[in-house]
Scaffold this motif. Structure first.
Motif, PDB file in Angstrom:
ATOM      1  N   SER A  72     -10.429 -78.619 -12.148  1.00  0.00           N
ATOM      2  CA  SER A  72     -11.424 -79.560 -11.649  1.00  0.00           C
ATOM      3  C   SER A  72     -12.645 -79.619 -12.560  1.00  0.00           C
ATOM      4  O   SER A  72     -13.227 -80.686 -12.785  1.00  0.00           O
ATOM      5  CB  SER A  72     -11.842 -79.166 -10.231  1.00  0.00           C
ATOM      6  N   LEU A 106     -21.873 -76.211 -11.884  1.00  0.00           N
ATOM      7  CA  LEU A 106     -20.590 -76.229 -12.576  1.00  0.00           C
ATOM      8  C   LEU A 106     -20.661 -77.037 -13.861  1.00  0.00           C
ATOM      9  O   LEU A 106     -20.016 -76.694 -14.860  1.00  0.00           O
ATOM     10  CB  LEU A 106     -19.506 -76.788 -11.654  1.00  0.00           C
ATOM     11  N   LEU A 156     -17.485 -68.153 -12.306  1.00  0.00           N
ATOM     12  CA  LEU A 156     -16.952 -68.837 -11.127  1.00  0.00           C
ATOM     13  C   LEU A 156     -16.907 -67.931  -9.913  1.00  0.00           C
ATOM     14  O   LEU A 156     -16.936 -68.400  -8.772  1.00  0.00           O
ATOM     15  CB  LEU A 156     -15.569 -69.409 -11.436  1.00  0.00           C
ATOM     16  N   GLU A 198     -10.270 -74.372  -9.713  1.00  0.00           N
ATOM     17  CA  GLU A 198     -11.643 -74.605 -10.135  1.00  0.00           C
ATOM     18  C   GLU A 198     -11.698 -74.995 -11.612  1.00  0.00           C
ATOM     19  O   GLU A 198     -12.460 -75.879 -12.013  1.00  0.00           O
ATOM     20  CB  GLU A 198     -12.490 -73.356  -9.897  1.00  0.00           C
ATOM     21  N   ILE A 258      -8.656 -68.542 -10.372  1.00  0.00           N
ATOM     22  CA  ILE A 258      -9.617 -69.649 -10.358  1.00  0.00           C
ATOM     23  C   ILE A 258      -8.993 -70.910 -10.946  1.00  0.00           C
ATOM     24  O   ILE A 258      -9.693 -71.780 -11.463  1.00  0.00           O
ATOM     25  CB  ILE A 258     -10.898 -69.276 -11.134  1.00  0.00           C
TER      26      ILE A 258
END
Length: 326
Positions: free
Chosen positions: A118, A80, A44, A115, A112
């Motif tokens: 999500s 992703l 990431l 992130e 993170i």
């Protein structure tokens, strides 16, 4: 047929009791885990514009990766999605055939956290809070025998806490949150809620069997596993012995004020009560000279990043190997 698992992410600051929580969760046969994977951080961070130093040129890496993403039909979403599938395959390789979850407990995931939430819509997310004064004391006791070392954990105490609170506020409807203090004072009640969130059965006997859980890996809590083989209330007051000199108490007051009443309330703590407890600690002079020196050293440490300079100094005999890190 490939094994599939769903991820559980345990988010907290370091020294918040996450290893205890991890070991209790790991008593369930449907939860696999290792000490601290850290695996998501490098992947990431290829999308972040700062935060890394690398011999290959980190800023150039980010530019190149973004150029590649521009060629994908769905850009970053495709990237992703592939990381998501890749990570789940790696998690599955650590599990038994019928394991439902892989638990990833990596404290630096606070960098993170949004992130991760999500990226893994099927995931379960547990936020573990602890009295910030107890965390501060534990950071010093665990890694420096009670000496001042908070400059080494600036990223956790400030960026980390900010990120965790922001993510918790944004995703509160889909996560579970618990305080460390509640896990050890009313463990059956609190752990029942956690296991209900995970849709797994809970038996109180798990609270007596976690000491048999061995976490594979070199990362993680170097002290709690040895010192606490059962749930103990001793850590609830232990922090007061560490934060007893005027320098530490002053720093902690400023830190509590930086967090603020609203954010402390979000974590389940009362600003005035924490201040009152801190002020009630009798002043002692132990470590005050060392703290003064280390506070000033910390300013240089954060500014000059001596661990990078030390790396370069070691290379002086082979001067042609010295190069810039970006």
């Amino acid at each position: 047929m490939n094994k599939t698992v769903s991820p559980i992410f345990l988010f907290s600051l370091p020294r918040a009791g996450s290893t205890l929580a991890q070991r209790i969760l790991a008593t369930h046969q449907e939860i696999a885990t290792v000490a601290e994977p850290w695996i998501l951080l490098p992947y990431l961070y290829t999308l972040k514009n700062n935060g890394c130093y690398a011999e290959y040129g980190y800023s150039n890496l980010v530019t190149a990766v973004n150029d590649l993403l521009n060629e994908f039909p769905n850009g970053k979403d495709d990237y992703l999605a592939e990381i998501h599938d890749f990570i789940l395959k790696l998690y599955a390789k650590t599990t038994q055939h019928k394991t439902k979850y892989f638990l990833d407990k990596t404290p630096r995931y606070h960098l993170i956290v949004e992130e991760i939430i999500s990226m893994f819509p099927e995931g379960k997310f547990i936020f573990l809070w602890r009295n910030p004064l107890a965390i501060i004391a534990s950071l010093m006791e665990t890694w420096d025998n009670g000496k001042w070392n908070l400059y080494e954990f600036k990223v956790d105490l400030f960026d980390g806490l900010t990120n965790l609170l922001k993510a918790y506020k944004k995703y509160s409807s889909k996560v579970s949150a618990v305080r460390y203090e509640d896990l050890i004072t009313t463990p059956e009640f609190e752990w029942q809620k956690v296991f209900d969130y995970l849709e797994l059965e809970f038996y109180p006997e798990r609270l007596d069997s976690f000491n048999r859980i061995q976490l594979n890996g070199q990362m993680g809590d170097p002290s709690g596993i040895k010192h606490y083989q059962s749930i103990s209330k001793a850590p609830l007051e232990k922090w007061k012995l560490t934060l007893s000199n005027p320098i530490r108490k002053t720093w902690c007051r400023r830190y509590l004020k930086w967090i603020g009443k609203e954010r402390l309330t979000m974590m389940g703590y009362d600003f005035e009560q924490l201040l009152s407890e801190l002020d009630s600690i009798p002043n002692k002079l132990k470590n005050i000279g060392s703290d003064f020196v280390r506070l000033n050293y910390g300013i240089a440490y954060c500014t000059l990043e001596p661990y990078i300079m030390a790396h370069k100094i070691k290379l002086i005999p082979d001067w042609y190997k010295i190069h810039t890190l970006s």
